[in-house]
Design an enzyme around this catalytic site. Structure first.
Site, PDB file in Angstrom:
ATOM      1  CB  THR A  44      -0.928   0.033   1.227  1.00 28.74           C
ATOM      2  OG1 THR A  44      -0.136  -0.112   2.406  1.00 28.74           O
ATOM      3  CG2 THR A  44      -1.956  -1.072   1.168  1.00 28.74           C
ATOM      4  NE  ARG A  48       6.577   1.207   3.747  1.00 30.56           N
ATOM      5  CZ  ARG A  48       5.699   1.567   4.665  1.00 30.56           C
ATOM      6  NH1 ARG A  48       5.432   0.756   5.668  1.00 30.56           N
ATOM      7  NH2 ARG A  48       5.095   2.740   4.581  1.00 30.56           N
ATOM      8  CB  SER A 147       6.178   5.010   6.607  1.00 28.70           C
ATOM      9  OG  SER A 147       5.212   5.703   7.355  1.00 28.70           O
ATOM     10  CG  HIS A 148       5.466   3.947  11.175  1.00 24.19           C
ATOM     11  ND1 HIS A 148       4.700   3.912  10.033  1.00 24.19           N
ATOM     12  CD2 HIS A 148       5.090   2.875  11.909  1.00 24.19           C
ATOM     13  CE1 HIS A 148       3.893   2.860  10.085  1.00 24.19           C
ATOM     14  NE2 HIS A 148       4.112   2.217  11.204  1.00 24.19           N
ATOM     15  CE  LYS A 157       5.503   7.335   0.512  1.00 19.54           C
ATOM     16  NZ  LYS A 157       4.570   7.857   1.552  1.00 19.54           N
ATOM     17  CG  ASP A 307       6.681   9.318   5.381  1.00 19.92           C
ATOM     18  OD1 ASP A 307       6.348   8.928   6.513  1.00 19.92           O
ATOM     19  OD2 ASP A 307       5.991   9.110   4.369  1.00 19.92           O
ATOM     20  CG  ASP A 309       2.946   9.354   5.798  1.00 23.58           C
ATOM     21  OD1 ASP A 309       3.417   9.047   6.924  1.00 23.58           O
ATOM     22  OD2 ASP A 309       2.733   8.513   4.903  1.00 23.58           O
ATOM     23  NE  ARG A 310       1.673   5.725   9.011  1.00 20.88           N
ATOM     24  CZ  ARG A 310       1.153   4.501   9.097  1.00 20.88           C
ATOM     25  NH1 ARG A 310       0.548   4.129  10.200  1.00 20.88           N
ATOM     26  NH2 ARG A 310       1.236   3.659   8.084  1.00 20.88           N
ATOM     27  CB  SER A 394      -2.674   3.602  10.695  1.00 27.59           C
ATOM     28  OG  SER A 394      -2.951   4.019   9.368  1.00 27.59           O
TER      29      SER A 394
END
Length: 550
Positions: A44, A48, A147-148, A157, A307, A309-310, A394
């Site tokens: 998604t 990775r 990401s995390h 991505k 990154d 985005d959260r 999330s």
């Protein structure tokens, strides 16, 4: 889920990643495309892996980058490619590999000035800003980030011209082409040296920070934050936005303290997550121990993942808010205070997000757009304006500008964090206090996520369940109102099942990487009711899954 004895504690020396070995493995190890775990695999959020596992190595990045060049050519995407990276140790080597390929293929690439790290939402914002009012020579982008995920991970991505995460049709094409290139031992790859690539006429520098930060006043009420003089704290968790926050504070003259400006690819300043891993997850109380400990110093504080985005929101009384709590408050606030938003614009949520969002949306008189897990399902709606907000359980979300036009089509942790400041400034109460008020009016749900064992055959069966395989008519003493295998918003498969009663529900979905399935449970009738739903959920699912052979 068993919690590690290290959870919430400083990272011990023995848990720190060996960066020289990790980077050496990136260049020296060669993946075998006949082994599934070593192939290119776009989930998604892109491809990775780790160079230690031969799942994220130079060969992967060269193959993926060449596949993206071929995809662009096939689809006549000939505008600039906005390229960003985060602070993971494997991101810079992957950035070098990708640029060598993009330059050799004569792609116009936009690199950050001063080799600055670049958050995911900033790349989405840059793509959309460039493409606005254009019909041809459209831009796209790449963000190099896992990401995390832990420090030994790498991620890659692709965002097409709509600015959001690529949909499955695109990622499948890139994935299949990249694996074909791997199989051919990179013979299709065009590549020049990094020195040549940096000097190429197609390589340009772009001021990502200024472009993004100067536009924030068009998506948030920065004036109300400034006038309120509330004290704000932010922990970038050593991520790509680490240098953005001071610029934001200076530009908008807000009282914002960056509590940690360290960049360290081992992330040694973190506290250990629930499972003993180092993970920069702003929705985890264990990873956020440091900022939670400072909650009394600020009116509201926040953090973003690597990154950016959260988001994670910390308040004085509540500490770290569960993502569902803040999403509910954000939706309630935004749709009451954005007077220029289209009256028909919908609220987007994933099927495994809290039903509190459903209740808030109904109270607002808005339509709910419920989709499978994954932010990619919100991209089209945020792009065409049919969605004003899209959020997932999330801690990933984004929303439109003050005038109702598109801001980003990817998750944006920065604007969600600053929204917590705007809400606190405007309402005189922080999001934790406002959520408590919502529970008095709409009910007080208890939400949790659990895991259960499942072999590959059982996971596949769970993906393909149909509602008529569930024969029960009640869930924890209440009549079952709906059994879903497809999302109500877009009729896309949820890759599992969701069972809904009046005051509780569960959803079960197989993990993409482990031999488990995940069960999401929520009850509006208390802890005992939630546990009863969980017990019955496991029994329902186990009843329809194929039995283990003895």
């Amino acid at each position: 889920m068993s919690v590690s004895p290290l959870a919430g504690k400083p990272v011990p020396q023995s848990k720190l990643v060996d960066v020289p070995k990790l980077v050496t493995a990136y260049y020296s190890e060669v993946p075998d495309p006949t082994i599934p775990e070593q192939r290119v695999s776009f989930g998604t959020s892109g491809h990775r892996g780790s160079s230690f596992d031969k799942s994220f190595n130079e060969w992967h990045i060269l193959a993926i980058s060449q596949a993206i060049c071929l995809y662009r050519k096939k689809n006549q995407i000939d505008g600039p490619l906005f390229l960003g990276i985060d602070t993971h140790a494997l991101s810079t080597p992957a950035y070098v590999s990708a640029l060598e390929v993009f330059a050799a293929n004569n792609i116009e690439v936009m690199l950050a000035e001063n080799d600055e790290y670049t958050p995911t939402p900033v790349i989405s914002h840059a793509i959309l800003t460039y493409n606005k009012n254009r019909k041809s020579h459209l831009a796209d982008g790449v963000v190099i980030t896992p990401s995390h995920n832990p420090p030994n991970a790498g991620g890659f991505k692709y965002n097409p011209p709509n600015g959001g995460p690529a949909d499955q049709t695109i990622t499948n094409w890139i994935q299949d082409k990249a694996n074909e290139i791997l199989k051919g031992k990179l013979s299709e790859v065009k590549r020049i040296s990094i020195d040549q690539a940096l000097k190429a006429s197609t390589t340009h520098r772009f001021n990502y920070i200024d472009s993004y930060v100067s536009d924030l006043g068009n998506v948030l009420d920065m004036d109300v934050i400034r006038r309120s003089k509330i004290k704000l704290g932010v922990d970038p968790l050593g991520g790509a936005g680490v240098h953005y926050w001071k610029v934001i504070a200076d530009r908008y003259k807000i009282d914002l303290t960056v509590v940690n400006e360290l960049i360290d690819p081992t992330f040694s300043f973190m506290t250990v997550d629930w499972d003993g891993q180092v993970r920069m997850d702003p929705s985890s109380v264990y990873a956020m121990t440091g900022l939670i400990g400072m909650k009394e110093k600020f009116d509201v504080a926040f953090a973003c993942d690597t990154d950016h985005d959260r988001h994670g929101i910390v308040t004085k009384k509540q500490g770290l808010l569960p993502p569902n709590h803040f999403l509910s408050v954000a939706i309630q606030y935004l749709f009451q205070h954005r007077t220029h938003w289209h009256p028909e614009a919908m609220v987007g949520k994933t099927v495994v997000s809290s039903q509190m969002i459903d209740r808030v949306t109904a109270k607002l008189g808005r339509k709910l757009y419920e989709v499978p897990a994954g932010f990619k399902w919100f991209v089209d709606g945020l792009f065409d304006g049919s969605l004003a907000f899209g959020g997932e359980e999330s801690a990933g979300a984004s929303f439109v500008r003050l005038d109702g036009s598109t801001w980003t089509t990817d998750k944006d942790g920065i604007i969600l964090a600053l929204l917590a400041a705007e809400i606190t400034a405007k309402m005189g109460k922080d999001p934790g206090e406002l959520y408590q008020e919502l529970t008095k009016e709409l009910g007080n749900p208890i939400y949790d996520r659990f895991e259960a064992a499942a072999n590959p055959a059982q996971k596949e069966a769970l993906k393909r369940l149909s509602p008529d395989q569930i024969h029960q008519t009640q869930l924890a003493g209440e009549k079952i109102q709906a059994i879903l295998t497809h999302a109500p918003g877009n009729d896309a498969s949820i890759g599992g099942i969701k069972v809904i009663a009046e005051n509780g529900w569960f959803a079960a979905r197989p993990s993409g990487t482990e031999n488990i399935y995940k069960i999401y449970v929520e009850s509006f009738l208390g802890e005992a009711h939630m546990k009863r739903i969980l017990t019955e959920a496991q029994a329902m699912v186990d009843e329809v899954l194929p039995k283990e052979k003895k």
